[in-house]
Scaffold this motif. Structure first.
Motif, PDB file in Angstrom:
ATOM      1  N   LYS A   4     -19.272  17.461  16.793  1.00 15.56           N
ATOM      2  CA  LYS A   4     -20.680  17.472  16.376  1.00 15.56           C
ATOM      3  C   LYS A   4     -20.950  18.670  15.471  1.00 15.56           C
ATOM      4  O   LYS A   4     -20.490  19.777  15.729  1.00 15.56           O
ATOM      5  CB  LYS A   4     -21.588  17.524  17.607  1.00 15.56           C
ATOM      6  CG  LYS A   4     -23.079  17.623  17.283  1.00 15.56           C
ATOM      7  CD  LYS A   4     -23.909  17.664  18.560  1.00 15.56           C
ATOM      8  CE  LYS A   4     -25.385  17.870  18.281  1.00 15.56           C
ATOM      9  NZ  LYS A   4     -26.204  17.867  19.519  1.00 15.56           N
ATOM     10  N   ILE A   5     -21.718  18.427  14.397  1.00 12.80           N
ATOM     11  CA  ILE A   5     -22.241  19.507  13.555  1.00 12.80           C
ATOM     12  C   ILE A   5     -23.747  19.525  13.755  1.00 12.80           C
ATOM     13  O   ILE A   5     -24.437  18.575  13.391  1.00 12.80           O
ATOM     14  CB  ILE A   5     -21.922  19.295  12.066  1.00 12.80           C
ATOM     15  CG1 ILE A   5     -20.426  19.094  11.839  1.00 12.80           C
ATOM     16  CG2 ILE A   5     -22.422  20.473  11.244  1.00 12.80           C
ATOM     17  CD1 ILE A   5     -20.085  18.764  10.391  1.00 12.80           C
ATOM     18  N   SER A   6     -24.264  20.598  14.316  1.00 15.97           N
ATOM     19  CA  SER A   6     -25.702  20.693  14.557  1.00 15.97           C
ATOM     20  C   SER A   6     -26.458  20.867  13.251  1.00 15.97           C
ATOM     21  O   SER A   6     -26.002  21.574  12.338  1.00 15.97           O
ATOM     22  CB  SER A   6     -25.998  21.871  15.490  1.00 15.97           C
ATOM     23  OG  SER A   6     -27.393  22.099  15.565  1.00 15.97           O
ATOM     24  N   GLY A   7     -27.615  20.231  13.152  1.00 13.01           N
ATOM     25  CA  GLY A   7     -28.467  20.414  11.990  1.00 13.01           C
ATOM     26  C   GLY A   7     -28.926  21.846  11.814  1.00 13.01           C
ATOM     27  O   GLY A   7     -29.342  22.249  10.719  1.00 13.01           O
ATOM     28  N   ARG A   8     -28.792  22.660  12.867  1.00 14.22           N
ATOM     29  CA  ARG A   8     -29.176  24.073  12.775  1.00 14.22           C
ATOM     30  C   ARG A   8     -28.213  24.865  11.905  1.00 14.22           C
ATOM     31  O   ARG A   8     -28.504  25.999  11.521  1.00 14.22           O
ATOM     32  CB  ARG A   8     -29.259  24.692  14.173  1.00 14.22           C
ATOM     33  CG  ARG A   8     -30.417  24.162  15.011  1.00 14.22           C
ATOM     34  CD  ARG A   8     -30.590  24.968  16.287  1.00 14.22           C
ATOM     35  NE  ARG A   8     -29.443  24.828  17.175  1.00 14.22           N
ATOM     36  CZ  ARG A   8     -29.317  23.863  18.073  1.00 14.22           C
ATOM     37  NH1 ARG A   8     -30.263  22.943  18.195  1.00 14.22           N
ATOM     38  NH2 ARG A   8     -28.255  23.812  18.854  1.00 14.22           N
ATOM     39  N   THR A   9     -27.047  24.279  11.595  1.00 14.73           N
ATOM     40  CA  THR A   9     -26.084  24.976  10.739  1.00 14.73           C
ATOM     41  C   THR A   9     -26.420  24.825   9.263  1.00 14.73           C
ATOM     42  O   THR A   9     -25.769  25.437   8.422  1.00 14.73           O
ATOM     43  CB  THR A   9     -24.655  24.464  10.988  1.00 14.73           C
ATOM     44  OG1 THR A   9     -24.576  23.077  10.604  1.00 14.73           O
ATOM     45  CG2 THR A   9     -24.272  24.594  12.453  1.00 14.73           C
ATOM     46  N   PHE A  10     -27.403  23.996   8.910  1.00 13.50           N
ATOM     47  CA  PHE A  10     -27.842  23.893   7.525  1.00 13.50           C
ATOM     48  C   PHE A  10     -28.293  25.265   7.025  1.00 13.50           C
ATOM     49  O   PHE A  10     -28.882  26.052   7.765  1.00 13.50           O
ATOM     50  CB  PHE A  10     -29.020  22.927   7.400  1.00 13.50           C
ATOM     51  CG  PHE A  10     -28.639  21.484   7.220  1.00 13.50           C
ATOM     52  CD1 PHE A  10     -28.653  20.904   5.965  1.00 13.50           C
ATOM     53  CD2 PHE A  10     -28.282  20.703   8.303  1.00 13.50           C
ATOM     54  CE1 PHE A  10     -28.330  19.571   5.794  1.00 13.50           C
ATOM     55  CE2 PHE A  10     -27.954  19.376   8.147  1.00 13.50           C
ATOM     56  CZ  PHE A  10     -27.982  18.811   6.882  1.00 13.50           C
ATOM     57  N   ARG A  11     -28.044  25.523   5.753  1.00 16.64           N
ATOM     58  CA  ARG A  11     -28.571  26.726   5.105  1.00 16.64           C
ATOM     59  C   ARG A  11     -29.848  26.335   4.377  1.00 16.64           C
ATOM     60  O   ARG A  11     -29.854  25.446   3.533  1.00 16.64           O
ATOM     61  CB  ARG A  11     -27.528  27.290   4.136  1.00 16.64           C
ATOM     62  CG  ARG A  11     -27.981  28.538   3.396  1.00 16.64           C
ATOM     63  CD  ARG A  11     -26.791  29.239   2.747  1.00 16.64           C
ATOM     64  NE  ARG A  11     -26.064  28.369   1.849  1.00 16.64           N
ATOM     65  CZ  ARG A  11     -26.344  28.218   0.550  1.00 16.64           C
ATOM     66  NH1 ARG A  11     -27.368  28.850   0.013  1.00 16.64           N
ATOM     67  NH2 ARG A  11     -25.620  27.425  -0.212  1.00 16.64           N
ATOM     68  N   ASP A  12     -30.947  27.017   4.695  1.00 14.45           N
ATOM     69  CA  ASP A  12     -32.229  26.701   4.069  1.00 14.45           C
ATOM     70  C   ASP A  12     -32.320  27.319   2.680  1.00 14.45           C
ATOM     71  O   ASP A  12     -32.025  28.499   2.492  1.00 14.45           O
ATOM     72  CB  ASP A  12     -33.388  27.224   4.929  1.00 14.45           C
ATOM     73  CG  ASP A  12     -33.633  26.348   6.150  1.00 14.45           C
ATOM     74  OD1 ASP A  12     -33.267  25.170   6.100  1.00 14.45           O
ATOM     75  OD2 ASP A  12     -34.176  26.855   7.139  1.00 14.45           O
ATOM     76  N   HIS A  13     -32.742  26.507   1.720  1.00 15.90           N
ATOM     77  CA  HIS A  13     -32.992  26.980   0.359  1.00 15.90           C
ATOM     78  C   HIS A  13     -34.341  26.407  -0.060  1.00 15.90           C
ATOM     79  O   HIS A  13     -34.418  25.418  -0.784  1.00 15.90           O
ATOM     80  CB  HIS A  13     -31.868  26.527  -0.576  1.00 15.90           C
ATOM     81  CG  HIS A  13     -31.996  27.045  -1.975  1.00 15.90           C
ATOM     82  ND1 HIS A  13     -31.822  28.369  -2.299  1.00 15.90           N
ATOM     83  CD2 HIS A  13     -32.299  26.412  -3.139  1.00 15.90           C
ATOM     84  CE1 HIS A  13     -32.001  28.530  -3.600  1.00 15.90           C
ATOM     85  NE2 HIS A  13     -32.296  27.360  -4.127  1.00 15.90           N
ATOM     86  N   GLY A  14     -35.417  27.023   0.466  1.00 14.88           N
ATOM     87  CA  GLY A  14     -36.751  26.490   0.225  1.00 14.88           C
ATOM     88  C   GLY A  14     -36.879  25.104   0.848  1.00 14.88           C
ATOM     89  O   GLY A  14     -36.596  24.923   2.043  1.00 14.88           O
ATOM     90  N   PRO A  15     -37.290  24.107   0.066  1.00 14.56           N
ATOM     91  CA  PRO A  15     -37.457  22.756   0.608  1.00 14.56           C
ATOM     92  C   PRO A  15     -36.142  21.984   0.768  1.00 14.56           C
ATOM     93  O   PRO A  15     -36.148  20.831   1.161  1.00 14.56           O
ATOM     94  CB  PRO A  15     -38.345  22.078  -0.437  1.00 14.56           C
ATOM     95  CG  PRO A  15     -38.008  22.778  -1.711  1.00 14.56           C
ATOM     96  CD  PRO A  15     -37.726  24.201  -1.335  1.00 14.56           C
ATOM     97  N   ILE A  16     -35.018  22.636   0.466  1.00 16.14           N
ATOM     98  CA  ILE A  16     -33.717  21.969   0.527  1.00 16.14           C
ATOM     99  C   ILE A  16     -32.883  22.580   1.647  1.00 16.14           C
ATOM    100  O   ILE A  16     -32.708  23.800   1.716  1.00 16.14           O
ATOM    101  CB  ILE A  16     -32.963  22.084  -0.811  1.00 16.14           C
ATOM    102  CG1 ILE A  16     -33.788  21.475  -1.943  1.00 16.14           C
ATOM    103  CG2 ILE A  16     -31.604  21.404  -0.714  1.00 16.14           C
ATOM    104  CD1 ILE A  16     -33.186  21.682  -3.320  1.00 16.14           C
ATOM    105  N   LYS A  17     -32.362  21.717   2.521  1.00 18.55           N
ATOM    106  CA  LYS A  17     -31.411  22.138   3.540  1.00 18.55           C
ATOM    107  C   LYS A  17     -30.009  21.780   3.051  1.00 18.55           C
ATOM    108  O   LYS A  17     -29.763  20.634   2.676  1.00 18.55           O
ATOM    109  CB  LYS A  17     -31.699  21.451   4.877  1.00 18.55           C
ATOM    110  CG  LYS A  17     -33.015  21.864   5.521  1.00 18.55           C
ATOM    111  CD  LYS A  17     -33.212  21.138   6.843  1.00 18.55           C
ATOM    112  CE  LYS A  17     -34.484  21.574   7.547  1.00 18.55           C
ATOM    113  NZ  LYS A  17     -34.402  22.971   8.010  1.00 18.55           N
ATOM    114  N   ILE A  18     -29.094  22.741   3.077  1.00 16.69           N
ATOM    115  CA  ILE A  18     -27.765  22.576   2.507  1.00 16.69           C
ATOM    116  C   ILE A  18     -26.726  22.566   3.618  1.00 16.69           C
ATOM    117  O   ILE A  18     -26.664  23.501   4.428  1.00 16.69           O
ATOM    118  CB  ILE A  18     -27.458  23.707   1.507  1.00 16.69           C
ATOM    119  CG1 ILE A  18     -28.466  23.680   0.353  1.00 16.69           C
ATOM    120  CG2 ILE A  18     -26.031  23.579   0.974  1.00 16.69           C
ATOM    121  CD1 ILE A  18     -28.362  24.876  -0.572  1.00 16.69           C
TER     122      ILE A  18
END
Length: 244
Positions: A4-18
């Protein structure tokens, strides 16, 4: 082994989650040809000015709102939930996006796929979808073969589906053996087998495993498949490896 990859690992870049989907304990920020996934949510109007891409193949998968696309190849097209686009940047390619999220938020994915080789000729392909959603069945959006209008230069396949509430589901028949998959929860929540829960923005990496997907609330899913043993170019501007 399911990972599993948690969505919390996204890097926030303003309105874009990377999301760089490669597990942290590896030397690659991607998985095979899957280089990067951006989940964007824009409200109101915004213009992302003309900017370059080099050696990226980018699938624009927008589910709400509108986007006007313009590029250095002379294309200008309105994109939305029933029109998706594959930009094959090759050696160098520029594009601009005028985003309209006034009537409803503009939300969708930009998916950065690694090309099969370096410096291919730039190409832009548009695809009209017959239906907004693929209800309770997998829809093949893009592949490396003539089976789809949107064709990658690498061994990559992308499917989507929308599951109704209180339903169970399985993976589609895989196009070849020994593929690696990434299952992404775009909306809603699902349970894998009965023990693993995935919420919006969570992902699941799998290799050869078979499992059941169930949901009580309904869910929208995007499925990525890649052949990790096939040739790819890992130095694209956005799809490339970001680890040493």
């Amino acid at each position: 082994m399911l990972q599993k990859i948690s969505g919390r690992t996204f890097r926030d870049h303003g309105p874009i989650k990377i999301l760089h989907p490669g597990p942290e304990n590896t030397g690659d920020s991607g998985i095979g040809s899957i280089g990067r996934i951006d989940h964007a949510t824009f409200r109101g109007k915004q213009t992302i000015r003309m900017h370059p891409h080099v050696n990226d193949e980018i699938l624009s998968y927008f589910r709400t709102g509108k986007v006007k696309h313009s590029d250095s190849e002379g294309f200008s097209e309105d994109l939305g939930p029933k029109k998706i686009m594959l930009m094959k940047a090759g050696k160098r390619f520029y594009h601009e996006e005028e985003i309209d999220g006034v009537a409803e938020p503009h939300e969708g994915l930009q998916i950065f796929i690694r090309p099969g080789e370096k410096d291919l000729v730039p190409e832009v392909i548009f695809q009209d979808l017959d239906e907004l959603y693929s209800e309770n069945k997998w829809r093949l959006l893009a592949s490396p073969s003539e089976e789809t209008k949107l064709r990658f230069s690498s061994q990559t396949w992308i499917f989507d589906t929308r599951l109704s509430s209180d339903s169970s589901f399985e993976l589609p028949k895989l196009p070849k053996d020994n593929l690696t998959g990434l299952l992404y929860v775009y909306q809603g929540s699902v349970t894998i087998n009965p023990e693993l829960s995935l919420e919006k923005n969570d992902s699941l990496i799998f290799r050869d495993e078979k499992f059941t997907i169930s949901t009580s609330t309904g869910a929208e899913l995007v499925l990525f498949l890649t052949d990790e043993n096939s040739p790819i170019f890992k130095e694209g501007m956005y799809s490339g490896n970001t680890r040493g």
